[in-house]
Design a protein around this motif. Structure first.
Motif, PDB file in Angstrom:
ATOM      1  N   PHE A  98       0.831  -1.204   0.000  1.00  0.00           N
ATOM      2  CA  PHE A  98       0.000   0.000   0.000  1.00  0.00           C
ATOM      3  C   PHE A  98       0.867   1.257   0.000  1.00  0.00           C
ATOM      4  O   PHE A  98       0.580   2.228  -0.723  1.00  0.00           O
ATOM      5  N   ILE A  99       1.934   1.252   0.781  1.00  0.00           N
ATOM      6  CA  ILE A  99       2.829   2.416   0.828  1.00  0.00           C
ATOM      7  C   ILE A  99       3.543   2.598  -0.505  1.00  0.00           C
ATOM      8  O   ILE A  99       3.675   3.723  -1.016  1.00  0.00           O
ATOM      9  N   LEU A 100       4.004   1.490  -1.108  1.00  0.00           N
ATOM     10  CA  LEU A 100       4.669   1.588  -2.408  1.00  0.00           C
ATOM     11  C   LEU A 100       3.725   2.106  -3.484  1.00  0.00           C
ATOM     12  O   LEU A 100       4.121   2.917  -4.342  1.00  0.00           O
ATOM     13  N   LEU A 101       2.469   1.643  -3.457  1.00  0.00           N
ATOM     14  CA  LEU A 101       1.483   2.128  -4.425  1.00  0.00           C
ATOM     15  C   LEU A 101       1.227   3.618  -4.243  1.00  0.00           C
ATOM     16  O   LEU A 101       1.123   4.364  -5.227  1.00  0.00           O
ATOM     17  N   GLY A 102       1.125   4.048  -2.994  1.00  0.00           N
ATOM     18  CA  GLY A 102       0.924   5.475  -2.743  1.00  0.00           C
ATOM     19  C   GLY A 102       2.084   6.315  -3.229  1.00  0.00           C
ATOM     20  O   GLY A 102       1.888   7.399  -3.815  1.00  0.00           O
ATOM     21  N   ILE A 103       3.311   5.834  -3.021  1.00  0.00           N
ATOM     22  CA  ILE A 103       4.484   6.570  -3.495  1.00  0.00           C
ATOM     23  C   ILE A 103       4.498   6.630  -5.026  1.00  0.00           C
ATOM     24  O   ILE A 103       4.817   7.668  -5.623  1.00  0.00           O
ATOM     25  N   THR A 104       4.127   5.509  -5.678  1.00  0.00           N
ATOM     26  CA  THR A 104       4.094   5.483  -7.145  1.00  0.00           C
ATOM     27  C   THR A 104       3.072   6.468  -7.703  1.00  0.00           C
ATOM     28  O   THR A 104       3.359   7.218  -8.651  1.00  0.00           O
ATOM     29  N   VAL A 105       1.880   6.471  -7.108  1.00  0.00           N
ATOM     30  CA  VAL A 105       0.842   7.407  -7.576  1.00  0.00           C
ATOM     31  C   VAL A 105       1.276   8.854  -7.361  1.00  0.00           C
ATOM     32  O   VAL A 105       1.062   9.733  -8.214  1.00  0.00           O
ATOM     33  N   LEU A 106       1.921   9.120  -6.229  1.00  0.00           N
ATOM     34  CA  LEU A 106       2.399  10.480  -5.962  1.00  0.00           C
ATOM     35  C   LEU A 106       3.445  10.906  -6.977  1.00  0.00           C
ATOM     36  O   LEU A 106       3.423  12.051  -7.471  1.00  0.00           O
ATOM     37  N   ILE A 107       4.363   9.992  -7.316  1.00  0.00           N
ATOM     38  CA  ILE A 107       5.386  10.331  -8.308  1.00  0.00           C
ATOM     39  C   ILE A 107       4.748  10.602  -9.671  1.00  0.00           C
ATOM     40  O   ILE A 107       5.133  11.548 -10.387  1.00  0.00           O
ATOM     41  N   ILE A 108       3.738   9.803 -10.033  1.00  0.00           N
ATOM     42  CA  ILE A 108       3.065  10.006 -11.324  1.00  0.00           C
ATOM     43  C   ILE A 108       2.393  11.375 -11.368  1.00  0.00           C
ATOM     44  O   ILE A 108       2.497  12.110 -12.363  1.00  0.00           O
ATOM     45  N   PHE A 109       1.707  11.732 -10.292  1.00  0.00           N
ATOM     46  CA  PHE A 109       1.004  13.011 -10.296  1.00  0.00           C
ATOM     47  C   PHE A 109       1.969  14.190 -10.264  1.00  0.00           C
ATOM     48  O   PHE A 109       1.672  15.247 -10.823  1.00  0.00           O
ATOM     49  N   LEU A 110       3.121  14.032  -9.612  1.00  0.00           N
ATOM     50  CA  LEU A 110       4.074  15.137  -9.546  1.00  0.00           C
ATOM     51  C   LEU A 110       4.882  15.281 -10.832  1.00  0.00           C
ATOM     52  O   LEU A 110       5.202  16.393 -11.252  1.00  0.00           O
ATOM     53  N   VAL A 111       5.223  14.160 -11.464  1.00  0.00           N
ATOM     54  CA  VAL A 111       6.060  14.203 -12.668  1.00  0.00           C
ATOM     55  C   VAL A 111       5.210  14.326 -13.935  1.00  0.00           C
ATOM     56  O   VAL A 111       5.474  15.178 -14.797  1.00  0.00           O
ATOM     57  N   VAL A 112       4.178  13.488 -14.047  1.00  0.00           N
ATOM     58  CA  VAL A 112       3.389  13.451 -15.273  1.00  0.00           C
ATOM     59  C   VAL A 112       2.358  14.570 -15.314  1.00  0.00           C
ATOM     60  O   VAL A 112       2.075  15.137 -16.371  1.00  0.00           O
ATOM     61  N   LYS A 113       1.756  14.883 -14.150  1.00  0.00           N
ATOM     62  CA  LYS A 113       0.685  15.890 -14.052  1.00  0.00           C
ATOM     63  C   LYS A 113      -0.452  15.563 -15.013  1.00  0.00           C
ATOM     64  O   LYS A 113      -0.689  16.281 -16.006  1.00  0.00           O
ATOM     65  N   PRO A 114      -1.187  14.467 -14.768  1.00  0.00           N
ATOM     66  CA  PRO A 114      -2.223  14.050 -15.717  1.00  0.00           C
ATOM     67  C   PRO A 114      -3.386  15.039 -15.771  1.00  0.00           C
ATOM     68  O   PRO A 114      -3.766  15.664 -14.781  1.00  0.00           O
ATOM     69  N   PHE A 127      -4.116   3.550 -15.209  1.00  0.00           N
ATOM     70  CA  PHE A 127      -5.185   3.713 -14.226  1.00  0.00           C
ATOM     71  C   PHE A 127      -6.432   4.176 -14.963  1.00  0.00           C
ATOM     72  O   PHE A 127      -6.354   4.784 -16.043  1.00  0.00           O
ATOM     73  N   SER A 128      -7.607   3.875 -14.394  1.00  0.00           N
ATOM     74  CA  SER A 128      -8.889   4.177 -15.034  1.00  0.00           C
ATOM     75  C   SER A 128      -9.722   5.091 -14.147  1.00  0.00           C
ATOM     76  O   SER A 128      -9.580   5.081 -12.919  1.00  0.00           O
ATOM     77  N   TYR A 129     -10.596   5.845 -14.779  1.00  0.00           N
ATOM     78  CA  TYR A 129     -11.506   6.726 -14.047  1.00  0.00           C
ATOM     79  C   TYR A 129     -12.706   7.027 -14.945  1.00  0.00           C
ATOM     80  O   TYR A 129     -12.673   6.816 -16.166  1.00  0.00           O
ATOM     81  N   TRP A 130     -13.774   7.525 -14.327  1.00  0.00           N
ATOM     82  CA  TRP A 130     -14.988   7.901 -15.044  1.00  0.00           C
ATOM     83  C   TRP A 130     -14.967   9.397 -15.338  1.00  0.00           C
ATOM     84  O   TRP A 130     -14.555  10.201 -14.501  1.00  0.00           O
ATOM     85  N   LEU A 131     -15.444   9.740 -16.526  1.00  0.00           N
ATOM     86  CA  LEU A 131     -15.449  11.125 -16.980  1.00  0.00           C
ATOM     87  C   LEU A 131     -16.864  11.501 -17.410  1.00  0.00           C
ATOM     88  O   LEU A 131     -17.569  10.694 -18.023  1.00  0.00           O
ATOM     89  N   HIS A 132     -17.268  12.715 -17.070  1.00  0.00           N
ATOM     90  CA  HIS A 132     -18.613  13.211 -17.410  1.00  0.00           C
ATOM     91  C   HIS A 132     -18.476  14.512 -18.206  1.00  0.00           C
ATOM     92  O   HIS A 132     -17.768  15.430 -17.782  1.00  0.00           O
ATOM     93  N   GLY A 133     -19.163  14.538 -19.351  1.00  0.00           N
ATOM     94  CA  GLY A 133     -19.159  15.737 -20.193  1.00  0.00           C
ATOM     95  C   GLY A 133     -20.580  16.210 -20.472  1.00  0.00           C
ATOM     96  O   GLY A 133     -21.515  15.404 -20.512  1.00  0.00           O
ATOM     97  N   GLN A 134     -20.730  17.516 -20.664  1.00  0.00           N
ATOM     98  CA  GLN A 134     -22.054  18.084 -20.915  1.00  0.00           C
ATOM     99  C   GLN A 134     -21.894  19.309 -21.814  1.00  0.00           C
ATOM    100  O   GLN A 134     -21.017  20.156 -21.590  1.00  0.00           O
ATOM    101  N   CYS A 135     -22.778  19.385 -22.808  1.00  0.00           N
ATOM    102  CA  CYS A 135     -22.799  20.526 -23.721  1.00  0.00           C
ATOM    103  C   CYS A 135     -24.229  21.072 -23.800  1.00  0.00           C
ATOM    104  O   CYS A 135     -25.173  20.305 -24.080  1.00  0.00           O
TER     105      CYS A 135
END
Length: 287
Positions: free
Chosen positions: A119-135, A258-266
């Motif tokens: 769990f700690i390794l996964l958290g560190i990996t996600v943090l690195i992705i968000f800091l470096v990649v900035k999705p 990683f996957s997530y749900w996205l909502h769009g509206q026009c």
């Protein structure tokens, strides 16, 4: 002549009888004999001289007595009243028997440790992705739409035809995205009037794609008030539609994803058919 009967002479032992002794003779069953007065006198003198304590000895004896008293306060009464319990025995009785840890507890502890490490390794990996990649999330927009048909079979049954051109763009510089599940819906005043599914598609980083969606409404039942509002908008050459989309997006960075749900509206403002065109729109996308 009278015969005088002489009494038998008494024995010397009966004439010289000893006075009774103060000390009783012990019985054969007793374990020790009672000493004589002279022996008692010499024994008491010898004990008084031999047991005369020095100051240091007195302190040592007192301290030992206090410690033994403290120890015996915590020792329960033995089961047999004639059993002599020493301080060493009482200390042993106070000790509890050590129990071995069962293998199940060790296995549970190891599993919990491995889980928390992962769990700690996964958290560190996600943090690195968000800091470096900035999705960033993909963006839904439109630049073209056509309102082809609107008519009523009966006052409550609505038929329509709308072509909607959806623009999807991937603003990420290091992530590829894939729309694994996509559904677009057409609304008029919160009433669902058409639904269209989209085939899965992928987009590379900084790529933009166009998907043409054809909404067809056939014999859709509308509330009388909403049907009247739609007829009024058609006559005024301003028809307001709402297009909503729900997407399941999968973002990939090499082997990581990683996957997530996205909502769009026009929100669309269209001119009246048969040549209804897009007059204004407002689009937004959120997770």
């Amino acid at each position: 002549m009278s015969h005088l009967r002489s009494s038998p002479p008494s024995s010397p032992s009966s004439e010289l009888q000893e006075p009774p002794s103060v000390y009783c003779t012990p019985s054969p069953q007793s374990k020790a004999t009672t000493p004589s007065p002279i022996a008692r006198f010499f024994l008491s003198k010898q004990q008084s001289y031999s047991l005369k304590p020095s100051p240091l000895t007195t302190k040592h004896v007192l301290s030992r007595q206090q410690s033994s008293n403290t120890t015996f306060q915590h020792v329960s009464t033995p089961e047999f009243p004639y059993e002599s319990v020493t301080a060493k025995t009482s200390a042993r009785l106070m000790l509890k028997k050590h129990r071995r840890t069962s293998p199940a507890i060790w296995c549970s502890a190891i599993i919990c440790l491995v889980f928390w490490v992962l769990f700690i390794l996964l958290g560190i990996t996600v943090l690195i992705i968000f800091l470096v990649v900035k999705p960033k999330i993909p963006i839904l927009d439109t630049s073209h739409a056509t309102l082809n048909v609107i008519y009523f079979d009966t006052p409550g049954n609505f038929n329509g035809d709308l072509t909607f051109v959806a623009n999807f763009s991937n603003p990420n510089k290091k992530l590829d995205v894939r729309f694994e599940h996509a559904v677009m819906q057409l609304y008029f005043e919160n009433d669902l009037i058409a639904t269209q599914a989209i085939q899965p598609f992928s987009q590379r980083r900084k790529e933009t794609g166009v998907v043409v969606i054809h909404f067809i409404s056939s014999l859709v039942s509308l509330p009388p008030s909403h049907a009247k509002d739609l007829q009024t908008q058609v006559l005024s050459n301003k028809v307001f539609y709402s297009v909503k989309g729900m997407f399941k997006v999968r973002a990939s960075l090499g082997a990581l994803h990683f996957s997530y749900w996205l909502h769009g509206q026009c929100e669309l403002q269209m001119s009246s058919p048969p040549s209804g065109s897009l007059m204004a729109r407002t689009c937004k996308t959120k997770r």
